[in-house]
Structures are given as C-alpha cells and as structure tokens.
Design an enzyme around this catalytic site. Sequence first.
Site, PDB file in Angstrom:
ATOM      1  N   LYS A 176       0.815  -1.204   0.000  1.00  0.00           N
ATOM      2  CA  LYS A 176       0.000   0.000   0.000  1.00  0.00           C
ATOM      3  C   LYS A 176       0.854   1.262   0.000  1.00  0.00           C
ATOM      4  O   LYS A 176       0.430   2.318  -0.425  1.00  0.00           O
ATOM      5  CB  LYS A 176      -0.875   0.035   1.276  1.00  0.00           C
ATOM      6  CG  LYS A 176      -1.741  -1.167   1.459  1.00  0.00           C
ATOM      7  CD  LYS A 176      -2.336  -1.164   2.903  1.00  0.00           C
ATOM      8  CE  LYS A 176      -3.144  -2.421   3.078  1.00  0.00           C
ATOM      9  NZ  LYS A 176      -3.144  -2.860   4.464  1.00  0.00           N
ATOM     10  N   GLY A 177       2.073   1.128   0.507  1.00  0.00           N
ATOM     11  CA  GLY A 177       2.899   2.304   0.809  1.00  0.00           C
ATOM     12  C   GLY A 177       3.194   3.230  -0.356  1.00  0.00           C
ATOM     13  O   GLY A 177       3.465   4.419  -0.161  1.00  0.00           O
ATOM     14  N   GLU A 223       7.570   2.148  -6.011  1.00  0.00           N
ATOM     15  CA  GLU A 223       7.600   1.663  -4.630  1.00  0.00           C
ATOM     16  C   GLU A 223       8.020   2.808  -3.698  1.00  0.00           C
ATOM     17  O   GLU A 223       8.764   3.712  -4.103  1.00  0.00           O
ATOM     18  CB  GLU A 223       8.594   0.484  -4.584  1.00  0.00           C
ATOM     19  CG  GLU A 223       8.919  -0.065  -3.229  1.00  0.00           C
ATOM     20  CD  GLU A 223       7.780  -0.791  -2.551  1.00  0.00           C
ATOM     21  OE1 GLU A 223       6.693  -0.208  -2.463  1.00  0.00           O
ATOM     22  OE2 GLU A 223       8.006  -1.905  -2.061  1.00  0.00           O
ATOM     23  N   ASP A 260      14.676  -1.262   0.555  1.00  0.00           N
ATOM     24  CA  ASP A 260      15.393  -1.485   1.815  1.00  0.00           C
ATOM     25  C   ASP A 260      16.284  -2.724   1.680  1.00  0.00           C
ATOM     26  O   ASP A 260      17.403  -2.626   1.176  1.00  0.00           O
ATOM     27  CB  ASP A 260      14.354  -1.618   2.938  1.00  0.00           C
ATOM     28  CG  ASP A 260      14.957  -1.722   4.316  1.00  0.00           C
ATOM     29  OD1 ASP A 260      16.115  -1.340   4.489  1.00  0.00           O
ATOM     30  OD2 ASP A 260      14.263  -2.189   5.244  1.00  0.00           O
ATOM     31  N   VAL A 298      11.584   5.291   8.577  1.00  0.00           N
ATOM     32  CA  VAL A 298      10.865   6.506   8.191  1.00  0.00           C
ATOM     33  C   VAL A 298       9.372   6.231   8.050  1.00  0.00           C
ATOM     34  O   VAL A 298       8.958   5.099   7.824  1.00  0.00           O
ATOM     35  CB  VAL A 298      11.429   7.088   6.870  1.00  0.00           C
ATOM     36  CG1 VAL A 298      12.787   7.712   7.083  1.00  0.00           C
ATOM     37  CG2 VAL A 298      11.504   6.030   5.787  1.00  0.00           C
TER      38      VAL A 298
HETATM   39  P1  IMP Z   1      12.480  -4.509   1.270  1.00  0.00           P
HETATM   40  O1  IMP Z   1      11.865  -5.776   0.766  1.00  0.00           O
HETATM   41  O2  IMP Z   1      13.234  -4.734   2.545  1.00  0.00           O
HETATM   42  O3  IMP Z   1      13.294  -3.763   0.252  1.00  0.00           O
HETATM   43  O4  IMP Z   1      11.353  -3.581   1.814  1.00  0.00           O
HETATM   44  C1  IMP Z   1      10.417  -2.944   1.095  1.00  0.00           C
HETATM   45  C2  IMP Z   1       9.236  -2.662   2.015  1.00  0.00           C
HETATM   46  O5  IMP Z   1       9.615  -2.587   3.385  1.00  0.00           O
HETATM   47  C3  IMP Z   1       8.660  -1.307   1.716  1.00  0.00           C
HETATM   48  O6  IMP Z   1       7.682  -1.392   0.736  1.00  0.00           O
HETATM   49  C4  IMP Z   1       8.078  -0.876   3.046  1.00  0.00           C
HETATM   50  O7  IMP Z   1       6.768  -1.351   3.173  1.00  0.00           O
HETATM   51  C5  IMP Z   1       8.925  -1.568   4.082  1.00  0.00           C
HETATM   52  N1  IMP Z   1       9.914  -0.656   4.703  1.00  0.00           N
HETATM   53  C6  IMP Z   1      11.259  -0.745   4.654  1.00  0.00           C
HETATM   54  N2  IMP Z   1      11.841   0.240   5.337  1.00  0.00           N
HETATM   55  C7  IMP Z   1      10.838   0.992   5.835  1.00  0.00           C
HETATM   56  C8  IMP Z   1      10.813   2.209   6.621  1.00  0.00           C
HETATM   57  O8  IMP Z   1      11.825   2.807   7.002  1.00  0.00           O
HETATM   58  N3  IMP Z   1       9.562   2.688   6.918  1.00  0.00           N
HETATM   59  C9  IMP Z   1       8.411   2.089   6.528  1.00  0.00           C
HETATM   60  N4  IMP Z   1       8.410   0.967   5.791  1.00  0.00           N
HETATM   61  C10 IMP Z   1       9.608   0.420   5.448  1.00  0.00           C
END
Ligand code: IMP
Length: 172
Positions: A40-41, A95, A99, A150
């Site tokens: 959703k973000g 997106e 992260d 964040v």
């Molecule tokens: P990844 O799979 O770790 O790259 O993460 C992607 C998802 O992690 C993003 O779509 C967010 O929903 C969540 N996410 C990662 N870091 C943060 C943050 O600092 N704040 C809020 N959501 C985060």
Amino acid sequence: MKKLEVLYSEADLDKRIREIAVEINEYIGEDEAIIVANLKGAIPFYADLFRCLTGKVKMDFIETQSYIDNKSSGHVKIARDLSEDVKGKKIVIVEDILDTGLTFEHILKHLKHFHGAKEVKICVLLNKEANRKVVMKADWVGFDIPDHYVLGYGLDDNQYYRNLPYIGYWTE
Ligand code: IMP
C-alpha cells in the site's frame, strides 16, 4: 519524549517527483507503459508521479507482504496480482522504499516468470542502502536515506501515519 523529525517536506517531495517524472517520460517516449504501484505504501508517491506522466500509460497494482511489526520477515508473498496484460510492454514498478531488496527480488522474478515481462524498471522514492540483503538497484531514486525507520507519505508505522503529507522519523 519521542519527537517526529521532518526528513522531506511536501515541497521537497513535490520538486523531486517532478524531476523523476521528466526522466520517466523520456524513457517511455511513444511506447505504451504499465505503471505499477506496489500497495500500500507507494500510493501517495504513485498518485503524484502518475499525474506528471504525459505518455500512453496505464495503471496497475500489485500487493506484497513481508513486514511483521516493522521488521522484514525475509519472506515475501504476492497478496494481490496485476490485472493488465504486461507481456511485451514497458513496465515501471513504483515503490515507497527500497530497503533489503527482497521485495523487488520477488516482484521481478514473479513478473518475468509468471507474466512474461521483459523490460521492468524500478522507481523508488527512498533508497536505504544500509540494510540491503541482495544486489538490487533502482532505475530512479527520489532520495538516498540513512538507516532510519521513516514514516509518512504512504510509509507506515504499524499501519499508521501513512496519511502524513511529509516523510519523517522518530527522535528521542
Ligand atoms: P524490502 O523488501 O526490505 O526492500 O522492503 C520494502 C518494504 O519494506 C517497503 O515497501 C516498506 O513497506 C517496508 N519498509 C522498509 N523500510 C521501511 C521504513 O523505514 N519505513 C516504513 N516501511 C519500510
């Protein structure tokens, strides 16, 4: 008492999103492109970016889940799939934040193997390099950020704060 510090204001976000849109418009050119939001973000970023796109673009949505209580579970699943036929089209996944990279690793595999997508580009508002677990690079990045959790502008803290019009982080 913890305090919410502003990292990027509404004006910062607006300016950067317009700059990114110029580059995406150049990339799309005369072709048809499917612009996919990862729910959703990504929604606030996606809505603002999409309004700055000028070409032959269609909307679509995918939903992935990996976070439990603000921690990456390391296991990503597709909770909602695309509805458009993306075969042979330019695809841009939008997106909120890159992260660990695990979400994109899963989405890219899914789009290529399940949907026959060839050209998939990645557009993220925020890039947090510090936690990367796989090699993953976005084609468009709004801002490179340090290792803060964040929130705001779509990003949540246990599903809250997505409605803030700016991006912030907690300080003590
Ligand atoms: P990844 O799979 O770790 O790259 O993460 C992607 C998802 O992690 C993003 O779509 C967010 O929903 C969540 N996410 C990662 N870091 C943060 C943050 O600092 N704040 C809020 N959501 C985060």
